[in-house]
Design an enzyme around this catalytic site. Structure first.
Site, PDB file in Angstrom:
ATOM      1  N   CYS A  31      30.977 -90.294  28.007  1.00  0.00           N
ATOM      2  CA  CYS A  31      32.035 -90.283  29.020  1.00  0.00           C
ATOM      3  C   CYS A  31      31.708 -91.413  29.981  1.00  0.00           C
ATOM      4  CB  CYS A  31      32.119 -88.921  29.707  1.00  0.00           C
ATOM      5  SG  CYS A  31      30.579 -88.387  30.501  1.00  0.00           S
ATOM      6  N   GLN A  76      -5.734 -68.761  18.859  1.00  0.00           N
ATOM      7  CA  GLN A  76      -6.846 -69.605  18.406  1.00  0.00           C
ATOM      8  C   GLN A  76      -7.177 -70.744  19.362  1.00  0.00           C
ATOM      9  OE1 GLN A  76      -6.146 -70.952  14.472  1.00  0.00           O
ATOM     10  NE2 GLN A  76      -8.199 -71.755  14.160  1.00  0.00           N
ATOM     11  N   ASP A 118       4.192 -78.802  13.279  1.00  0.00           N
ATOM     12  CA  ASP A 118       2.956 -78.931  12.492  1.00  0.00           C
ATOM     13  C   ASP A 118       1.727 -78.928  13.387  1.00  0.00           C
ATOM     14  OD1 ASP A 118       4.726 -79.151  10.480  1.00  0.00           O
ATOM     15  OD2 ASP A 118       4.306 -81.239   9.981  1.00  0.00           O
ATOM     16  N   CYS A 168       0.744 -65.867   9.570  1.00  0.00           N
ATOM     17  CA  CYS A 168       0.983 -67.315   9.549  1.00  0.00           C
ATOM     18  C   CYS A 168       0.229 -67.852   8.349  1.00  0.00           C
ATOM     19  CB  CYS A 168       0.577 -67.966  10.867  1.00  0.00           C
ATOM     20  SG  CYS A 168      -1.058 -67.500  11.462  1.00  0.00           S
ATOM     21  N   SER A 169      -0.657 -68.776   8.545  1.00  0.00           N
ATOM     22  CA  SER A 169      -1.476 -69.245   7.424  1.00  0.00           C
ATOM     23  C   SER A 169      -2.814 -68.506   7.399  1.00  0.00           C
ATOM     24  CB  SER A 169      -1.704 -70.751   7.540  1.00  0.00           C
ATOM     25  OG  SER A 169      -2.493 -71.217   6.467  1.00  0.00           O
ATOM     26  N   ALA A 170      -3.560 -68.596   8.502  1.00  0.00           N
ATOM     27  CA  ALA A 170      -4.838 -67.885   8.585  1.00  0.00           C
ATOM     28  C   ALA A 170      -4.677 -66.482   9.139  1.00  0.00           C
ATOM     29  CB  ALA A 170      -5.823 -68.657   9.449  1.00  0.00           C
ATOM     30  N   GLY A 171      -3.532 -66.241   9.843  1.00  0.00           N
ATOM     31  CA  GLY A 171      -3.301 -64.914  10.388  1.00  0.00           C
ATOM     32  C   GLY A 171      -3.977 -64.667  11.703  1.00  0.00           C
ATOM     33  N   VAL A 172      -4.299 -65.737  12.469  1.00  0.00           N
ATOM     34  CA  VAL A 172      -4.973 -65.538  13.750  1.00  0.00           C
ATOM     35  C   VAL A 172      -4.285 -66.291  14.900  1.00  0.00           C
ATOM     36  CG1 VAL A 172      -7.216 -64.994  12.757  1.00  0.00           C
ATOM     37  CG2 VAL A 172      -6.610 -67.376  13.157  1.00  0.00           C
ATOM     38  N   GLY A 173      -3.981 -67.601  14.710  1.00  0.00           N
ATOM     39  CA  GLY A 173      -3.485 -68.412  15.825  1.00  0.00           C
ATOM     40  C   GLY A 173      -2.051 -68.082  16.202  1.00  0.00           C
ATOM     41  N   ARG A 174      -1.098 -68.483  15.380  1.00  0.00           N
ATOM     42  CA  ARG A 174       0.308 -68.201  15.675  1.00  0.00           C
ATOM     43  C   ARG A 174       0.572 -66.702  15.638  1.00  0.00           C
ATOM     44  NH1 ARG A 174       3.210 -72.805  11.777  1.00  0.00           N
ATOM     45  NH2 ARG A 174       1.844 -74.534  12.365  1.00  0.00           N
TER      46      ARG A 174
END
Length: 1273
Positions: free
Chosen positions: A1137, A866, A790, A822-828
């Protein structure tokens, strides 16, 4: 008249003086007297004897049975006779002729027969026979004087109670009449003494079992007779040890005779016991008469006699009744006759046969120790002459001792498992077992075992003495195994030997080293005959502090000058600022290009070194590079995205595509807004528009998303987010589920064909078709990466390399662009694209320009890559790939790949498999170990070399916090808040990632005796389902694991552990435990698998048993594959062990490899082992174990005609180890130190506002986190 008188006198003379008896016994006032009238018998009684057999008599008419008391033998007790003067003395003969009248008060006795008469002319004296206690008669005295018929009165007096029972003579007596008359008057005669008359009276006692009392009979020379039917001669219900007086009276004698009755005790009061102590039973005998506790008789009247054979001695004892015989012959039979006497008369007699015990064996005549090795010796001896049942052999070294119990028929024994070069003393003695075991004197022999190879040194420490000198210290090894002690230090740098030291103490000072250089210090121990294995510690020298001071002075001067220049520039810019917007825009555009810095591309051979340099000082150089890249290039307009009809199609208001490269959809019915979607074309490495970077579809844009997929002919979708993260919506679920099958998105029909869940990603096979087009449908592969946390970035960059392999496997030359979102389409999204493109550059040109490529990404879509952590992650992935390469192998190619890995070309070089093992990082000291090395916790570690890292150790709560919620609800809550180091206890255990990442395993050392309670607390708190025990309890005479279970219930604080069931198989023992906590209602069941075929060796003797064990364990575990990354720090399985690494590491690696093979049909031994080494020191620490993993996986999954054929667990598993010991020592090079991980905090650049109140910009969730650095070898 004279004639009548004469006839009367004659008649009186014929009747005799005893025709009328006026004897009434008198007693003292207050005594109850019973008089028994007896008639004398005419037959004489036999003479008195000393032996008798107690008869059973019946003298009552009703046939009642009485049993004589003394069974088994007979004896006569003489009565105690006390004379008493007669109360009535007649003064004249004529008194006998008076008619007397008396009322008889008689007890119920049986009368004697009265039909017998004396012979005529023979005078007879009446006697009362007395038997005591058992009916032995005593001779009666007979008188020769004639006596007329008479009666005797018997009175009894209860001395103890004072009761007086009297039986008087009858008042009226019949006599014979005669017609002859006589006038002669009889002259009075003197009466004889009653003592003489009743001198032979005896008393016979008979024990009545029904009443538990005695009956007494009076007997004499002649059987007594009673003249009348109510006469008594028997007294009943006499309590034992009571006393009574019996008064015998008769008119023919005076005074009355009094007999004192002393009733004997019953024989049931006496018990003959053997009181000989076992330890003295060989030469002594002890016999003792025991008397019951409630014995009321006078103990002074009891005496004892013993007579023992073969000595035939008689021992008269006092009232204590104990016989002791000493100095007897061993193993000899003795018979003793024991007697109990009452008033010196035998009351009870028993014979007892006793055998003395065995004697102590003699000392062995000869014991010899010979043929000693470094771990064994042979002990031989000669048999002693004395009796013995076996031998006990003890061998010891101070202070411990171990003994063996040997059979009687052996005369040699080989002592094994001895310590090398150790003095031992062997003691041997014979023993015999009788009532106790008697050991003979020991015979000793001494020997010393031979020398052997020593162990490693302990406690090795390295520290800087100065900038370029190092101190090395250590302690001697636990096992010296030889006569000498020498320490050899080798100093290496880059694999080359720099210096060597040899001395008797382990204190070295190594000076004159190079500054800022990494060194390896190897310490060997030499015991005079053998050289041990080295203990290795890395240490680096520091920089030259003197030169640093000069540099800092110079840096301060330069910085001051630069600061003045910057201040001037700021002033100059403000002065030249124009109010015209176009001029301002033009200025900004120029400044965006000007703020870029010159960063040279990095060659592959310098990639690691460059990364180390830039990550140093908290990643200062990386931060400078990243901050120099503009977030948005304002020279590229974004007018289309800001149009009113398109604003609701944007997830974030400030993350919009540039107009020039946005993806345009086909127009619908002249609607200009229908062409817009928040997606941009992205160039790959020398491949234009290879990718489409898009935001995660919203519910309003799902139809547009599938329209884009159809029109762009995309066949691969890479989704680098989850639909919800941290209770925030990140992306709409835009595909049908398996239950739904098909879903229609406007004109595009999407059908799901397959769904496969893996630990880090989910692969779904989709088919899409268009309603209005005749073109055939297309296959689309949807890959969703689920292991991005997250916040921050993935800890292991290898996960993204693995994702890239999966994506490239589904992509082909004829496919359209790869859609990444991803969500915004920039960072990941930008991070994944950057890694993929730069790896292509590295493979094609051997160099990478990460900075330049990220700048180009920002020119094509704002905020790509990002945050700084994502920028660093791209470099980490490149370093990981460049260092270790591709190590994942498909099962179908495993056999051919393994053959190539084992080939040596040329034969003198390491094989590729050995080279791969040498590239494995050791990760020594890559994380802190402060908690485990605290002074109070050191005693809880079995090995100082295996101490858990602080970041993933298993913390224990001091007290279990009981929640009011149900246990199911509490399971869903996170434990991280309560796992702080300040509030938790320490145990030597580490969390280890399993194949299914959120489901963790625990690797632990074998519990110590003082940590068993903590061990069970950890199992309960972490909700462990299965315990895997890979060690024995003892290794020789050394404990390697405390037995943490027992029979029945064991309690540890608030914990109760109950062993419920045990099942044994050829390979393991399965135990079921029930755990209860005092603050929990429901118990828990925990299963323990104890492997019995792995005896402490580095590799298991039967690999197939280990595979079978794993398969059985998986049946007890919950189903794997839960979605999401919720991190509970709960573990379904605990493996231990001896030290929690050597065997545990191999087991965990094989467990994960089997899961990977079953789920993805691939194995990656290298990455599995690397992950385990990061989690705990010493995991998979040898090349043999590493090669074993390859071999066992190849044996389990053989190939046939290019297809994988899964082997049964019962199939034979063979291994071919082509590396001999000498070559491995030469080829296995220890990896260098790992680098320190970057700091976890960095600041993100800028901020974004969500398009709606329910959503937030991506970078707020992807905030900067520390990258997980991959250490180098």
């Amino acid at each position: 008249m004279y004639l009548w008188l004469k006839l009367l006198a004659f008649s009186l003379a014929l009747l005799g003086p005893e025709v009328f008896v006026t004897g009434q016994g008198t007693t003292d006032d207050g005594l109850d007297t019973t008089e028994i009238v007896l008639l004398p018998q005419t037959d004489p009684l036999p003479a008195r004897t000393t032996e008798f057999t107690p008869p059973s008599i019946s003298e009552r008419g009703n046939g009642s049975s009485e049993t004589t008391y003394l069974p088994g033998f007979s004896s006569t007790l003489m009565p105690h006779l006390t004379p008493q003067p007669d109360s009535q003395t007649p003064s004249a003969r004529g008194a006998d002729t008076q008619t007397l009248s008396s009322q008889a008060d008689l007890t119920t006795l049986t009368a004697a027969p009265s039909g017998e008469t004396d012979p005529p002319g023979v005078p007879e004296e009446s006697t009362v026979p007395e038997t005591f206690p058992g009916g032995t008669p005593i001779l009666a005295r007979n008188s020769t004087a004639p006596s007329p018929t008479h009666t005797s009165n018997v009175s009894t007096t209860d001395i103890s109670s004072g009761a007086n029972l009297t039986t008087p003579a009858p008042s009226t007596l019949g006599f014979a009449s005669n017609t002859t008359t006589s006038t002669e008057i009889a002259t009075p005669q003197t009466k004889p003494s009653c003592d003489e008359k009743f001198g032979n009276v005896t008393v016979r006692y008979i024990y009545d079992d029904s009443s538990k009392n005695f009956n007494a009979n009076l007997e004499g020379d002649k059987k007594p007779k009673c003249e009348y039917t109510d006469c008594e001669k028997e007294l009943k219900n006499l309590p034992e040890c009571s006393q009574k007086n019996v008064t015998l009276s008769n008119g023919s004698c005076t005074p009355d005779k009094i007999i004192n009755l002393d009733v004997p005790p019953g024989t049931h009061n006496f018990n003959l016991t053997n009181c000989t102590p076992d330890i003295e039973a060989n030469t002594s005998i002890c016999l003792e008469w025991k008397i019951k506790n409630k014995f009321t008789c006078d103990i002074q009247k009891i005496s004892y006699n013993f007579r023992c054979t073969p000595e035939m001695k008689t021992f008269a004892l006092d009232k204590h009744g104990t016989l002791w015989l000493h100095n007897l012959t061993v193993r000899t039979n003795y018979t003793c006759a024991a007697e109990v006497l009452y008033n010196n008369v035998i009351l009870l007699k028993q014979d007892r046969r006793v055998q003395t015990d065995f004697g102590t064996p003699e000392m062995l005549p000869h014991v010899q120790c010979k043929n000693s090795t470094n771990s064994t010796t042979l002990v031989s001896w000669a048999e002693p002459a004395s009796k013995h049942h076996g031998y006990i052999l003890c061998y010891k070294k101070t202070p411990s001792e171990k003994c063996e119990n040997l059979a009687n028929d052996v005369n040699s024994f080989e002592v094994k498992n001895l310590r090398p070069y150790t003095e031992y003393t062997v003691s041997l003695f014979a023993y015999v077992i009788g009532r106790v075991q008697r050991n003979g004197p020991a015979k000793d022999c001494n020997f010393r075992t031979k020398a052997a190879r020593p162990g490693k040194v302990n406690g090795m420490k390295t520290s800087r003495a100065s900038d370029n000198s190092i101190n090395v210290t250590c302690n001697s090894p636990y096992e010296i195994n030889g006569p000498e002690a020498r320490y050899i230090l080798e100093v290496k740098s880059g694999g080359s030997l720099v210096k060597t030291f040899n001395q008797s103490t382990c204190k070295f000072v190594v000076d004159n080293l190079y500054y800022s250089t990494d060194y390896e210090f190897l310490v060997y121990f030499y015991n005079g005959e053998y050289l041990g294995d080295p203990e290795i510690k890395p240490q680096s020298t520091s920089y030259n502090s003197k030169a640093l001071i000069i540099f800092l002075v110079f840096l301060i001067i330069v910085t001051s000058i630069a600061l003045l220049v910057v201040l001037y520039k700021i002033y100059d810019l403000r002065k030249k600022r124009s109010s015209n917007l176009d001029e301002q825009q033009e200025l900004v555009e120029r400044d965006e290009e000007k703020q870029l810095i010159n960063v040279d591309p990095i060659h592959s051979d310098l990639l690691l070194e460059t990364y180390k340099r830039k990550i140093a000082d908290e990643g200062r150089l990386f931060l400078a590079e990243f901050q120099s890249i503009p977030r948005v290039f304002s020279k590229f307009p974004i007018k289309d995205a800001r149009k009113s009809q398109n604003q609701n199609k944007n997830r974030y208001v400030d993350i919009l595509p540039y107009d020039y490269n946005r993806v345009e959809l086909s127009e619908i019915n002249g609607d200009a807004g229908s062409t817009y979607i928040n997606a941009s074309y992205i160039d790959g490495f020398k491949e234009p528009r290879k990718y489409i970077a898009a935001q995660g579809p919203r519910d309003e844009t799902v139809d547009d998303f599938w329209k884009m997929i159809w029109e762009q002919k995309a066949t691969v979708i890479v989704m680098v987010t989850r639909c919800e993260e941290g209770n925030r919506n990140k992306c709409a679920e835009y595909w049908p589920c398996m239950e739904e099958g098909t879903r229609t998105f406007r004109d595009v029909v999407v059908t799901i064909n397959d769904h496969k869940r893996c630990p880090d990603y989910i692969i779904q096979k989709l088919s899409i078709a268009h309603k209005k087009e005749k073109a055939t449908g297309r296959e689309v592969t949807h890959i969703q990466f689920t292991s991005w946390p997250d916040h921050g970035v993935p800890e292991d960059p290898h996960l993204l390399l693995k994702l890239r392999r999966r994506v490239n496997a589904f992509s082909n030359f004829f496919s359209g662009p790869i859609v990444v979102h991803c969500s915004a389409g920039v960072g990941r999204t930008g991070t994944y694209i950057g890694i993929d493109a730069m790896l292509e550059s590295l493979e094609a040109e051997g160099k990478v320009d990460v900075y330049g490529y990220v700048v180009n990404l920002r020119r094509q879509r704002c905020l790509m890559v990002q945050v700084e952590a994502q920028y660093i992650l791209i470099h980490q992935a490149l370093v990981e790939y460049n260092q270790f390469g591709e190590t994942e192998v498909n099962l179908s190619e495993l056999h051919s790949c393994l053959q190539n890995l084992k080939k040596r070309d040329p034969p003198s070089d390491p094989s590729p498999l050995e080279a791969e093992y040498q590239r494995l990082p050791s990760y020594r000291s890559w994380r802190t170990q402060h908690i485990g090395n605290q002074e109070e916790n050191k005693k809880k570690n079995r090995s100082s070399n295996v101490v858990p890292y602080d970041f993933n150790r298993v913390p224990l709560k001091h007290e279990l916090e009981m929640s009011k919620e149900s246990e199911a609800e509490s399971d869903e809550s996170s434990d991280e808040d309560s796992d702080s180091e300040e509030t938790s206890k320490y145990i030597n255990a580490s969390f280890v990632m399993s194949y299914w990442k959120p489901e963790m395993m625990i690797a632990a050392q074998g519990p110590l005796k003082e940590t068993i309670g903590d061990f069970w607390q950890m199992i309960f708190q972490r909700k462990v389902k299965v315990i895997v025990m890979l060690t024995e309890l003892m290794s020789g005479d050394q404990e390697v694991c405390a037995q943490y279970w027992g029979e029945g219930k064991q309690t540890y604080g608030d914990m109760e552990v109950m062993l419920k069931d045990t099942n044994k198989s050829s390979a393991y023992i399965l135990r079921a435990f029930e755990l209860r906590h005092s603050k929990r209602k429901e118990p828990r069941t925990v299963y323990q698998y104890q492997c019995t075929t792995w005896k402490g060796e580095e590799l298991p003797a039967e690999p197939k048993d280990l595979v079978t064990l794993i398969q059985n364990i998986k049946q007890k575990l919950p189903k794997s594959g839960s979605e999401g990354m919720k991190y509970h720090k709960h573990a379904s399985i605990l493996v231990h062990c001896r030290d929690g690494s050597q065997q545990t590491g191999l087991f965990c690696a094989l467990f994960n490899l089997l899961e990977s093979a079953e789920t993805e049909d691939v194995v990656d031994v290298f990455q599995v082992v690397k992950s385990l080494r990061k989690a705990r020191p010493g995991m998979v620490g040898s090349f043999e174990q590493y090669q074993f993993l390859y071999d066992i996986m190849a044996s389990i999954y053989p190939t046939q005609n290019g297809q994988v054929k899964k082997a049964n667990s019962q199939d034979k598993i063979e291994f071919h180890n082509e590396v001999d010991g000498a070559k491995q020592d030469a080829n296995c090079v220890q990896p260098a130190d790992p680098l320190n991980k970057a700091q976890e905090d960095s600041k993100e650049v800028g901020a974004s506002e969500p398009a709606s109140g329910s959503e937030e910009p991506e970078h707020s969730a992807n905030g900067p986190m520390s990258p997980a650095l991959t250490p180098s070898s």
